[in-house]
Scaffold this active site. Structure first.
Site, PDB file in Angstrom:
ATOM      1  N   LYS A   1      12.370  -2.303  14.958  1.00 56.11           N
ATOM      2  CA  LYS A   1      12.203  -1.057  14.217  1.00 56.11           C
ATOM      3  C   LYS A   1      10.771  -1.003  13.703  1.00 56.11           C
ATOM      4  CE  LYS A   1      12.280   0.300  10.183  1.00 56.11           C
ATOM      5  NZ  LYS A   1      11.104   1.213  10.285  1.00 56.11           N
TER       6      LYS A   1
ATOM      7  N   GLU B   1       6.888 -12.196   6.541  1.00 59.25           N
ATOM      8  CA  GLU B   1       5.426 -12.186   6.465  1.00 59.25           C
ATOM      9  C   GLU B   1       5.083 -11.101   5.460  1.00 59.25           C
ATOM     10  OE1 GLU B   1       3.138 -14.439   7.292  1.00 59.25           O
ATOM     11  OE2 GLU B   1       4.026 -14.425   9.284  1.00 59.25           O
TER      12      GLU B   1
ATOM     13  N   CYS C   1      -2.762  -7.800   5.252  1.00 53.17           N
ATOM     14  CA  CYS C   1      -2.215  -8.789   4.327  1.00 53.17           C
ATOM     15  C   CYS C   1      -3.187  -9.936   4.085  1.00 53.17           C
ATOM     16  CB  CYS C   1      -0.887  -9.298   4.851  1.00 53.17           C
ATOM     17  SG  CYS C   1      -0.979  -9.820   6.562  1.00 53.17           S
TER      18      CYS C   1
ATOM     19  N   GLU D   1      -1.103  -6.607  -5.088  1.00 53.48           N
ATOM     20  CA  GLU D   1      -1.630  -6.251  -3.773  1.00 53.48           C
ATOM     21  C   GLU D   1      -1.815  -4.740  -3.731  1.00 53.48           C
ATOM     22  OE1 GLU D   1       0.885  -6.433  -0.156  1.00 53.48           O
ATOM     23  OE2 GLU D   1      -0.781  -7.506   0.773  1.00 53.48           O
TER      24      GLU D   1
HETATM   25  P1  NAI Z   1       7.328  -1.539   3.501  1.00 52.28           P
HETATM   26  O1  NAI Z   1       7.487  -2.977   3.204  1.00 52.28           O
HETATM   27  O2  NAI Z   1       8.194  -0.564   2.786  1.00 52.28           O
HETATM   28  O3  NAI Z   1       7.557  -1.287   5.073  1.00 52.28           O
HETATM   29  C1  NAI Z   1       7.491  -2.282   6.076  1.00 52.28           C
HETATM   30  C2  NAI Z   1       8.609  -2.050   7.069  1.00 52.28           C
HETATM   31  O4  NAI Z   1       9.865  -2.265   6.416  1.00 52.28           O
HETATM   32  C3  NAI Z   1       8.689  -0.634   7.643  1.00 52.28           C
HETATM   33  O5  NAI Z   1       9.110  -0.705   8.982  1.00 52.28           O
HETATM   34  C4  NAI Z   1       9.761   0.007   6.790  1.00 52.28           C
HETATM   35  O6  NAI Z   1      10.405   1.079   7.425  1.00 52.28           O
HETATM   36  C5  NAI Z   1      10.714  -1.149   6.591  1.00 52.28           C
HETATM   37  N1  NAI Z   1      11.595  -1.028   5.422  1.00 52.28           N
HETATM   38  C6  NAI Z   1      11.351  -0.395   4.250  1.00 52.28           C
HETATM   39  N2  NAI Z   1      12.410  -0.502   3.433  1.00 52.28           N
HETATM   40  C7  NAI Z   1      13.339  -1.236   4.088  1.00 52.28           C
HETATM   41  C8  NAI Z   1      14.652  -1.702   3.764  1.00 52.28           C
HETATM   42  N3  NAI Z   1      15.207  -1.445   2.590  1.00 52.28           N
HETATM   43  N4  NAI Z   1      15.320  -2.414   4.687  1.00 52.28           N
HETATM   44  C9  NAI Z   1      14.770  -2.698   5.873  1.00 52.28           C
HETATM   45  N5  NAI Z   1      13.540  -2.292   6.241  1.00 52.28           N
HETATM   46  C10 NAI Z   1      12.829  -1.572   5.357  1.00 52.28           C
HETATM   47  O7  NAI Z   1       5.825  -1.158   3.301  1.00 52.28           O
HETATM   48  P2  NAI Z   1       5.223   0.306   3.039  1.00 52.28           P
HETATM   49  O8  NAI Z   1       6.162   1.134   2.232  1.00 52.28           O
HETATM   50  O9  NAI Z   1       4.787   0.832   4.330  1.00 52.28           O
HETATM   51  O10 NAI Z   1       3.943  -0.077   2.182  1.00 52.28           O
HETATM   52  C11 NAI Z   1       4.060  -0.304   0.792  1.00 52.28           C
HETATM   53  C12 NAI Z   1       3.235  -1.482   0.381  1.00 52.28           C
HETATM   54  O11 NAI Z   1       3.706  -2.659   1.013  1.00 52.28           O
HETATM   55  C13 NAI Z   1       1.781  -1.432   0.773  1.00 52.28           C
HETATM   56  O12 NAI Z   1       1.033  -0.682  -0.093  1.00 52.28           O
HETATM   57  C14 NAI Z   1       1.421  -2.886   0.767  1.00 52.28           C
HETATM   58  O13 NAI Z   1       1.138  -3.307  -0.546  1.00 52.28           O
HETATM   59  C15 NAI Z   1       2.648  -3.565   1.257  1.00 52.28           C
HETATM   60  N6  NAI Z   1       2.600  -3.876   2.690  1.00 52.28           N
HETATM   61  C16 NAI Z   1       2.224  -5.119   3.082  1.00 52.28           C
HETATM   62  C17 NAI Z   1       2.134  -5.426   4.414  1.00 52.28           C
HETATM   63  C18 NAI Z   1       1.716  -6.765   4.856  1.00 52.28           C
HETATM   64  O14 NAI Z   1       1.463  -6.975   6.038  1.00 52.28           O
HETATM   65  N7  NAI Z   1       1.627  -7.715   3.961  1.00 52.28           N
HETATM   66  C19 NAI Z   1       2.400  -4.440   5.454  1.00 52.28           C
HETATM   67  C20 NAI Z   1       2.817  -3.156   4.944  1.00 52.28           C
HETATM   68  C21 NAI Z   1       2.897  -2.919   3.614  1.00 52.28           C
END
Ligand code: NAI
Ligand code: MG
Length: 508
Positions: free
Chosen positions: A204, A279, A313, A410
């Site tokens: 996904k 991660e 990240c 972050e």
């Molecule tokens: P997110 O963690 O919400 O999204 C990442 C993935 O998880 C997406 O595919 C999303 O659809 C999925 N997801 C979201 N809620 C979920 C749930 N309850 N169950 C299963 N899957 C779920 O990240 P988002 O909203 O895009 O970004 C928010 C913040 O997260 C960013 O500002 C950043 O601080 C952090 N982030 C960190 C990343 C990293 O690589 N360390 C990558 C993306 C976001």
């Protein structure tokens, strides 16, 4: 939510794009389940926007729990069927063919990544070759995943009376959930070791950036990877993502994203106690000692902070500089950052692009406000750009303290926080660097090998670099300590995430 610019004609008429890219953007983008592109069960779709312009570039089917269930069932059939019957050399060859197809489509991948994620041209250009390298590296592993024989004497049997060995078997059906910050790389990071191990997947991708994963799925079929081995179901996290994380038919979740959602994944996985690797976020330290080569430090620390507009990240967002070189380093970074061309990635001259979304920009600018309110000094940037799209200026704060939210949290945007340190012992420098809930990566800059190696031991992170920041290569393990995650992706260690061992004893 649709923006007013949605009424502007889509990118399919953009002359700068390859015909294959334009064709891909206008195509009906169904979910990829069991080797076929299909609409979502409830017919829902997802608009995809270009963050550099705000306009809609494509529409893809939007999966919900019912579609995820179909995909998981297809992955299970493939796991027990065609993929289980594939020999290890056949598995390797299919992965290498996929590597070649990624390279053959490198222009379309570059353009999709730029349009979908907003990355600068040079990063977009790197993505298909990087994906190919991961597929080649892991494509070499299927023939080399071996168990062991063990000289055991179970129940007091004498030597020669029993034979004990281990099998290393694929863990089963993998649910992969990826973020938007490097969509193709994130997909391949999970796909390659999982395929090498003999697993099947339901991916996904992030709702904001589903395009390159769908193309990768098409190419996997073309490469001869059987239908159902790699399924792609774009959709929202709280809907499709949550359904995948909780699904009883999934044996393992591989997640990259925020720490907060990482915790939700762990809770959702508790139902069938599926294995989980995570991660998550980071707030990586870059530690510059007084003897460091400042000519190298200045551009490297700039890119460590502003690579992908800080939306990665590994970003080196906390810069610790020895007081003797503090001003020179800060002035150097500010001056160098001013020279970085900002603008859409489709123009190869730009090296700094937009943020992923309006919401993300608001979040970042909110942190800038907080930083000022909490007493940090704004040395550069801090504003949104008065242009279409979601651009924000690269931002540098000096005089920051460990208790400020810009230093603790972050931000996932282009905000660098500088702190200074004096002539104390290394342990106190390392303590400051470790003053975070994260532990993903970090770098140390010095010409003194003793200081470098002592600092390497003191910094609590999955990756520490000396005189460079964030080394990425398929063979280098990557992952976080503390709240940066569970497990190591990349390198041989990533295979462990997708394998389980079985101990076998034969009474002879
Ligand atoms: P997110 O963690 O919400 O999204 C990442 C993935 O998880 C997406 O595919 C999303 O659809 C999925 N997801 C979201 N809620 C979920 C749930 N309850 N169950 C299963 N899957 C779920 O990240 P988002 O909203 O895009 O970004 C928010 C913040 O997260 C960013 O500002 C950043 O601080 C952090 N982030 C960190 C990343 C990293 O690589 N360390 C990558 C993306 C976001
Ligand atoms: Mg989210």
């Amino acid at each position: 939510m649709d923006t007013p610019t949605d009424t502007v004609p889509d990118a399919s008429d953009d002359e700068r794009l390859a015909p294959a890219t334009r064709e891909f953007l206008v195509r009906e983008q169904g979910l990829l389940i069991d080797g076929r592109r299909v609409p979502a069960a409830d017919g829902r779709t997802l608009p995809v926007h270009d963050p550099a312009t705000g306009r809609r570039i494509a529409t893809v089917a939007c999966a919900s729990a019912a579609d995820v269930d179909l995909a998981v069932r297809a992955a299970r059939r493939a796991f027990e069927g065609d993929w289980a019957r594939t020999t290890t050399p056949e598995r390797s060859r299919a992965m290498w063919r996929l590597a070649e197809l990624c390279e053959a489509h490198h222009r379309t991948f570059r353009e999709l990544e730029i349009l979908d994620n907003g990355m600068p041209w040079n990063l977009g250009e790197m993505m298909a070759p990087l994906a190919a390298e991961f597929l080649r590296y892991y494509g070499g592993w299927p023939t080399k995943i071996e168990g062991r024989t063990i000289p055991a004497s179970p129940m007091g049997r004498r030597p020669g009376e029993t034979l004990t060995y281990t099998l290393r078997e694929p863990i089963g059906v993998v649910g992969a959930i990826t973020p938007w910050n490097s969509p193709l790389a994130m997909a391949v990071l999970k796909l390659a070791p999982a395929l090498a191990a003999g697993c099947t997947l339901v991916l996904k991708p992030a709702e904001l950036t589903p395009l390159s994963a769908l193309l990768l799925g098409d190419l996997a079929l073309e490469a001869g990877i059987p239908p159902g081995v790699f399924n792609v179901v774009p959709g929202f996290g709280e809907d499709a993502g949550a359904a995948l994380a909780a699904h009883e038919g999934v044996d393992k979740i591989a997640f990259t994203g925020s720490t907060e959602v990482g915790r939700a994944i762990v809770r959702a996985a508790a139902g069938n106690l599926k294995k989980v690797s995570l991660e998550l976020g980071g707030k990586s330290p870059v530690v510059v000692f007084a003897d460091a080569d400042l000519q190298a430090v200045i551009p490297a620390a700039t890119f460590a902070a502003f690579f992908l507009q800080g939306q990665n990240c590994m970003a080196g967002t906390r810069l610790f500089v020895h007081e003797r070189v503090h001003d020179a380093v800060v002035e150097g970074i500010v001056a160098f950052t001013r020279t970085l061309p900002v603008g859409p990635g489709l123009d190869p001259r730009n090296v700094f692009g937009p943020l992923i979304s309006r919401e993300q920009r608001e979040r970042v600018l909110g942190y800038v406000q907080t930083g000022r309110a909490q007493g940090a000094t704004l040395a550069l940037g801090g504003r949104a750009l008065d242009a279409p799209g979601w651009f924000a200026e690269p931002t540098i704060f000096t005089g920051t303290r460990p208790d400020m939210s810009i230093v603790r949290e972050e931000i996932f945007g282009p905000v660098l926080c500088v702190q200074r340190f004096g002539d104390g012992d290394l342990a106190s420098v390392a303590r400051a660097a470790n003053e975070t809930i994260y532990g993903l990566s970090g770098s140390v800059w010095t010409r003194d090998v003793s200081v470098a190696h002592r600092m390497v031991r003191l910094i609590d992170a999955g990756q520490v670099s000396v005189n460079c920041h964030a080394a990425v290569d398929p063979s280098i393990p990557f992952g976080g300590n503390r709240q940066s995650g569970w497990g190591r992706e990349m390198g041989e260690e990533a295979l462990d995430l997708y394998l389980k061992s079985k101990a076998v004893t034969v009474a002879l």
